[in-house]
Design a protein around this motif. Structure first.
Motif, PDB file in Angstrom:
ATOM      1  N   ALA A  62       0.823  -1.214   0.000  1.00  0.00           N
ATOM      2  CA  ALA A  62       0.000   0.000   0.000  1.00  0.00           C
ATOM      3  C   ALA A  62       0.861   1.270   0.000  1.00  0.00           C
ATOM      4  O   ALA A  62       0.386   2.343   0.368  1.00  0.00           O
TER       5      ALA A  62
ATOM      6  N   GLY B 298      -9.735  -7.386  -3.309  1.00  0.00           N
ATOM      7  CA  GLY B 298     -10.963  -8.155  -3.078  1.00  0.00           C
ATOM      8  C   GLY B 298     -12.026  -7.834  -4.114  1.00  0.00           C
ATOM      9  O   GLY B 298     -12.160  -6.689  -4.542  1.00  0.00           O
TER      10      GLY B 298
ATOM     11  N   VAL C 115      -9.498 -12.636  -3.504  1.00  0.00           N
ATOM     12  CA  VAL C 115      -8.536 -11.538  -3.296  1.00  0.00           C
ATOM     13  C   VAL C 115      -7.623 -11.563  -4.519  1.00  0.00           C
ATOM     14  O   VAL C 115      -6.660 -12.317  -4.586  1.00  0.00           O
TER      15      VAL C 115
ATOM     16  N   GLU D 207      -5.510  -3.125   5.818  1.00  0.00           N
ATOM     17  CA  GLU D 207      -5.838  -1.699   5.742  1.00  0.00           C
ATOM     18  C   GLU D 207      -5.036  -0.883   6.738  1.00  0.00           C
ATOM     19  O   GLU D 207      -5.570  -0.103   7.516  1.00  0.00           O
TER      20      GLU D 207
ATOM     21  N   HIS E 184       1.364  -0.941  13.260  1.00  0.00           N
ATOM     22  CA  HIS E 184       2.463   0.046  13.253  1.00  0.00           C
ATOM     23  C   HIS E 184       2.041   1.317  12.535  1.00  0.00           C
ATOM     24  O   HIS E 184       2.267   2.428  13.029  1.00  0.00           O
ATOM     25  N   VAL E 185       1.473   1.151  11.368  1.00  0.00           N
ATOM     26  CA  VAL E 185       1.093   2.323  10.567  1.00  0.00           C
ATOM     27  C   VAL E 185       0.079   3.167  11.348  1.00  0.00           C
ATOM     28  O   VAL E 185       0.170   4.396  11.378  1.00  0.00           O
TER      29      VAL E 185
HETATM   30  C1  LIG Z   1      -6.854 -10.813   2.480  1.00  0.00           C
HETATM   31  C2  LIG Z   1      -6.356  -9.479   2.016  1.00  0.00           C
HETATM   32  C3  LIG Z   1      -7.230  -8.610   1.396  1.00  0.00           C
HETATM   33  C4  LIG Z   1      -6.798  -7.359   0.936  1.00  0.00           C
HETATM   34  N1  LIG Z   1      -7.670  -6.567   0.237  1.00  0.00           N
HETATM   35  C5  LIG Z   1      -7.198  -5.436  -0.358  1.00  0.00           C
HETATM   36  C6  LIG Z   1      -8.014  -4.700  -1.268  1.00  0.00           C
HETATM   37  O1  LIG Z   1      -9.175  -5.051  -1.520  1.00  0.00           O
HETATM   38  N2  LIG Z   1      -7.495  -3.598  -1.856  1.00  0.00           N
HETATM   39  C7  LIG Z   1      -6.215  -3.187  -1.615  1.00  0.00           C
HETATM   40  O2  LIG Z   1      -5.799  -2.181  -2.194  1.00  0.00           O
HETATM   41  N3  LIG Z   1      -5.403  -3.875  -0.756  1.00  0.00           N
HETATM   42  C8  LIG Z   1      -5.867  -4.988  -0.140  1.00  0.00           C
HETATM   43  N4  LIG Z   1      -5.038  -5.716   0.693  1.00  0.00           N
HETATM   44  C9  LIG Z   1      -3.688  -5.225   0.984  1.00  0.00           C
HETATM   45  C10 LIG Z   1      -3.568  -4.713   2.417  1.00  0.00           C
HETATM   46  O3  LIG Z   1      -4.199  -3.475   2.532  1.00  0.00           O
HETATM   47  C11 LIG Z   1      -2.108  -4.647   2.774  1.00  0.00           C
HETATM   48  O4  LIG Z   1      -1.730  -5.972   2.925  1.00  0.00           O
HETATM   49  C12 LIG Z   1      -1.869  -3.890   4.041  1.00  0.00           C
HETATM   50  O5  LIG Z   1      -2.052  -2.518   3.802  1.00  0.00           O
HETATM   51  C13 LIG Z   1      -0.486  -4.096   4.600  1.00  0.00           C
HETATM   52  O6  LIG Z   1       0.469  -3.986   3.590  1.00  0.00           O
HETATM   53  P1  LIG Z   1       1.517  -5.176   3.345  1.00  0.00           P
HETATM   54  O7  LIG Z   1       0.919  -6.426   3.803  1.00  0.00           O
HETATM   55  O8  LIG Z   1       1.949  -5.121   1.946  1.00  0.00           O
HETATM   56  O9  LIG Z   1       2.689  -4.822   4.348  1.00  0.00           O
HETATM   57  P2  LIG Z   1       3.985  -4.023   3.960  1.00  0.00           P
HETATM   58  O10 LIG Z   1       3.588  -2.726   3.366  1.00  0.00           O
HETATM   59  O11 LIG Z   1       4.908  -4.919   3.190  1.00  0.00           O
HETATM   60  O12 LIG Z   1       4.614  -3.714   5.380  1.00  0.00           O
HETATM   61  C14 LIG Z   1       5.726  -4.441   5.931  1.00  0.00           C
HETATM   62  C15 LIG Z   1       6.004  -3.955   7.344  1.00  0.00           C
HETATM   63  O13 LIG Z   1       6.370  -2.581   7.324  1.00  0.00           O
HETATM   64  C16 LIG Z   1       5.579  -1.823   8.229  1.00  0.00           C
HETATM   65  N5  LIG Z   1       5.278  -0.492   7.662  1.00  0.00           N
HETATM   66  C17 LIG Z   1       4.913  -0.211   6.384  1.00  0.00           C
HETATM   67  N6  LIG Z   1       4.705   1.119   6.245  1.00  0.00           N
HETATM   68  C18 LIG Z   1       4.927   1.681   7.452  1.00  0.00           C
HETATM   69  C19 LIG Z   1       4.857   3.040   7.962  1.00  0.00           C
HETATM   70  N7  LIG Z   1       4.500   4.062   7.169  1.00  0.00           N
HETATM   71  N8  LIG Z   1       5.119   3.248   9.271  1.00  0.00           N
HETATM   72  C20 LIG Z   1       5.437   2.222  10.076  1.00  0.00           C
HETATM   73  N9  LIG Z   1       5.533   0.921   9.653  1.00  0.00           N
HETATM   74  C21 LIG Z   1       5.283   0.660   8.368  1.00  0.00           C
HETATM   75  C22 LIG Z   1       4.313  -2.623   8.373  1.00  0.00           C
HETATM   76  O14 LIG Z   1       3.702  -2.405   9.629  1.00  0.00           O
HETATM   77  C23 LIG Z   1       4.768  -4.065   8.241  1.00  0.00           C
HETATM   78  O15 LIG Z   1       5.175  -4.557   9.504  1.00  0.00           O
HETATM   79  C24 LIG Z   1      -5.452  -6.965   1.146  1.00  0.00           C
HETATM   80  C25 LIG Z   1      -4.566  -7.844   1.792  1.00  0.00           C
HETATM   81  C26 LIG Z   1      -5.006  -9.101   2.187  1.00  0.00           C
HETATM   82  C27 LIG Z   1      -4.011 -10.039   2.811  1.00  0.00           C
END
Ligand SMILES: Cc1cc2nc3c(=O)[nH]c(=O)nc-3n(C[C@H](O)[C@H](O)[C@H](O)COP(=O)(O)OP(=O)(O)OC[C@H]3O[C@@H](n4cnc5c(N)ncnc54)[C@H](O)[C@@H]3O)c2cc1C
Length: 565
Positions: free
Chosen positions: A142, A169, A214, A372, A376-377
């Motif tokens: 994201a 999704g 998804v 979402e 942490h975020v």
């Molecule tokens: C089942 C499922 C459904 C989903 N549905 C959707 C959807 O419909 N549409 C959509 O767009 N997305 C969707 N997502 C994506 C979801 O929003 C992201 O997985 C979520 O935002 C977390 O991002 P990431 O898993 O890529 O973690 P990453 O971004 O890879 O984060 C890795 C680590 O870095 C940390 N981190 C990242 N940025 C920061 C920051 N700014 N400050 C502090 N720490 C930080 C995080 O806490 C985490 O520990 C879905 C995910 C899943 C698994």
């Protein structure tokens, strides 16, 4: 009773249609029954029957069309949205998810100036369509800055889009997929509506094994006409973040629904299971775990309800919801994990059985803190408000319970996402002072110790850049905000004062735990560590109070509800 009980649905609604939506949704799941619920979950089948029901009863059309675009009964009303999300979570996170990602997909549409597309969307909702939110990408999740979905100018006007989205999704069936991209050459952000059934849209795969789809999807030379564009530049950026503001709140409600169903199932099992001549619920540790689970769950619900009041009352001058909203996202969902952990510790093997709701709860509850925006975020966001919250209280209107039949206009006109550090809050202290209870008094001493740390051993510049340190401070601050919202609603809902004290017994212990964590951080100074020790307090134990809460509130639920088999 504060917890959802499908057998006794007596929530106040200002209109009959709202009640009808809830009752029909409950009845849909109860008629299908638990066996079918679990079969479908295990077989990971697409929830077509649920979506047929939604279409036939115009459920999403009523709940997700802002006033003025749909039928007379349609409005965006967070009071009823909360309970709808709770009911869906109660019966299964998968049903919640297909609705939730529709909510997210609708965000950039209802926020846009593209009136023609808004009218079309209202029509599609009436026809039973679902929607999707195409933000995340495989390589960067994201991280919006790194978006690779590219729009190139097309020779005859408009653009062609190329790129892939991941974790989206409903990407298999959504009528419209609100897709975030960048205009090639300028790097300008934009949102546009793509059709999942278009020839240049390819649904690549479902990246999970679940009833949810998804998706990974690919746009190949996808034509984006001017009329498909939703927003550009800052407006597109704001639409992304403001949509998540609306959507992420619902994750708290999914947690509340999941925990409520799991609690009914767990206490029923434990209260009727006899070991060594006694009921499992007679073991002191089982009582303590159930009582903590119940206290946490009641707090989750009161906090989320109170945050909804502020969301519904928000305007350009009153943006307190921007703190309360991530608190619900982060704290209510992680409290949900604690509730399930407590229950699972008691029911043990039962929680693995294929026929239980609990088996799904134990899996699904863990997703909500991570999606979402991770914990942490959200804490990184929450700490931006800390200085004003503690040290610059302002005179702001008192917000009543907001269960009126009004459209939450501001949610789709939230404006720029900047200036968070300038948002002011009302003084939190008076509501604490109005609860003269032993554990609330202890908690106030803990708050004073935290404020003393911030005032006299103020985190230095290096510490404010150290997210690991900030997260530990943020947990403590979040707990104060959480307790404030809880007390405000304990007043509004006239909660049993003994139960309030019991909930604060839990909060005092949690505060102490987070203080120990901050104490142990490598960058915590010696002076700060001393302040942390001041925050570690024992709750005010009261055996009579705990026994009464156990008997009147917790054990009393043992036969309250079981899903129709
Ligand atoms: C089942 C499922 C459904 C989903 N549905 C959707 C959807 O419909 N549409 C959509 O767009 N997305 C969707 N997502 C994506 C979801 O929003 C992201 O997985 C979520 O935002 C977390 O991002 P990431 O898993 O890529 O973690 P990453 O971004 O890879 O984060 C890795 C680590 O870095 C940390 N981190 C990242 N940025 C920061 C920051 N700014 N400050 C502090 N720490 C930080 C995080 O806490 C985490 O520990 C879905 C995910 C899943 C698994």
């Amino acid at each position: 009773m504060i917890l959802l009980d499908p057998n006794k649905h007596d929530r106040h609604y200002p209109d009959e249609r709202s009640r009808e939506v809830m009752l029909k949704t409950i009845s849909f799941f109860e008629r299908r029954g638990k066996r079918k619920l679990k079969e479908d979950d295990h077989a990971a089948v697409w929830y077509g029957e649920f979506l047929d029901f939604v279409r036939a009863e115009r459920i999403f059309a009523t709940l997700c069309t802002p006033s003025g675009y749909g039928a007379a009964d349609a409005r965006w009303d967070t009071w009823r949205i909360c309970e709808f999300a709770e009911i869906l979570g109660f019966y299964g996170l998968q049903y919640w998810y297909t609705w939730q990602v529709s909510v997210l997909g609708l965000g950039p549409i209802w926020m846009s100036d593209n009136e023609a597309l808004k009218r079309k969307t209202a029509r599609l909702l009436e026809e039973g369509a679902i929607f999707a939110f195409g933000l995340s990408e495989k390589a960067h999740g994201a991280d919006l800055y790194s978006t690779e979905m590219a729009l190139d100018a097309a020779p005859g006007g408009g653009f062609v889009a190329n790129g892939r989205k991941y974790y989206i999704g409903n990407g298999n069936r959504a009528a419209l997929v609100s897709t975030f991209g960048k205009i090639a050459g300028t790097g300008e952000y934009c949102f546009f509506a793509a059709e999942s059934q278009h020839a240049n849209y390819r649904c690549v795969q479902n990246v999970v094994h679940s009833q949810n789809f998804v998706s990974e999807y690919e746009l190949r030379d996808y034509p984006v006409r001017e009329e498909d564009l939703l927003s550009r530049g800052d407006e597109a950026w704001n639409a992304a973040l403001n949509t998540v503001n609306i959507g992420k709140f619902n994750l708290g409600w999914a947690s509340i629904g999941i925990c409520t169903h799991a609690l009914y199932e767990a206490i029923h099992h434990a209260a009727h299971r006899k070991l060594y001549g006694m009921h499992v619920t007679d073991f002191p540790h089982a009582k303590a775990l159930f009582t903590d689970a119940y206290a946490r769950l009641v707090a989750m619900k009161l906090v989320a309800l109170r945050a909804a009041d502020y969301m519904r009352s928000a305007n350009a001058e009153d943006r307190r919801y921007l703190l309360y909203n991530p608190v619900v996202k982060m704290k209510v969902t992680t409290q949900g994990e604690d509730v399930i952990n407590h229950l699972w510790d008691v029911i043990a093997a039962k929680g693995f059985e294929k026929d239980t709701y609990f088996e799904m709860a134990a899996r699904d509850i863990r997703g909500l803190p991570k999606l979402e925006g991770t914990v942490h975020v959200n804490i990184a966001l929450i700490v931006k408000f800390m200085a004003n919250y503690f040290f610059q209280p302002a005179e702001l209107p008192a917000i009543p319970r907001r269960d009126d039949a009004c459209n939450d206009d501001f949610l789709f006109h939230q404006g720029a996402t900047r200036g968070l550090g300038r948002i002011r809050f009302h003084d939190f202290a008076p509501v604490f002072a109005r609860f003269d209870l032993p554990n609330v008094r202890v908690f106030r001493e803990q708050i004073d110790a935290l404020k003393a740390l911030l005032a006299h051993a103020t985190p230095d510049a290096a510490q404010t850049r150290d997210i690991d340190f900030l997260l530990a401070v943020g947990e403590l601050f979040t707990l104060v905000v959480y307790a404030q919202l809880l007390l405000e609603n304990a007043e509004i809902y006239e909660l049993d004062r003994g139960l309030v004290d019991q909930i604060f017994d839990v909060l005092v212990r949690d505060f102490s735990r987070f203080a120990v964590q901050l104490h142990g951080k490598p960058s915590t100074s010696a002076a700060q560590a001393d302040h942390c020790l001041q925050m570690i307090r024992r709750p005010a134990a009261d055996a009579a109070r705990s026994e009464r809460i156990w008997l009147e509130h917790v054990h009393a639920l043992r036969d309250a509800y079981a899903m129709n088999p």
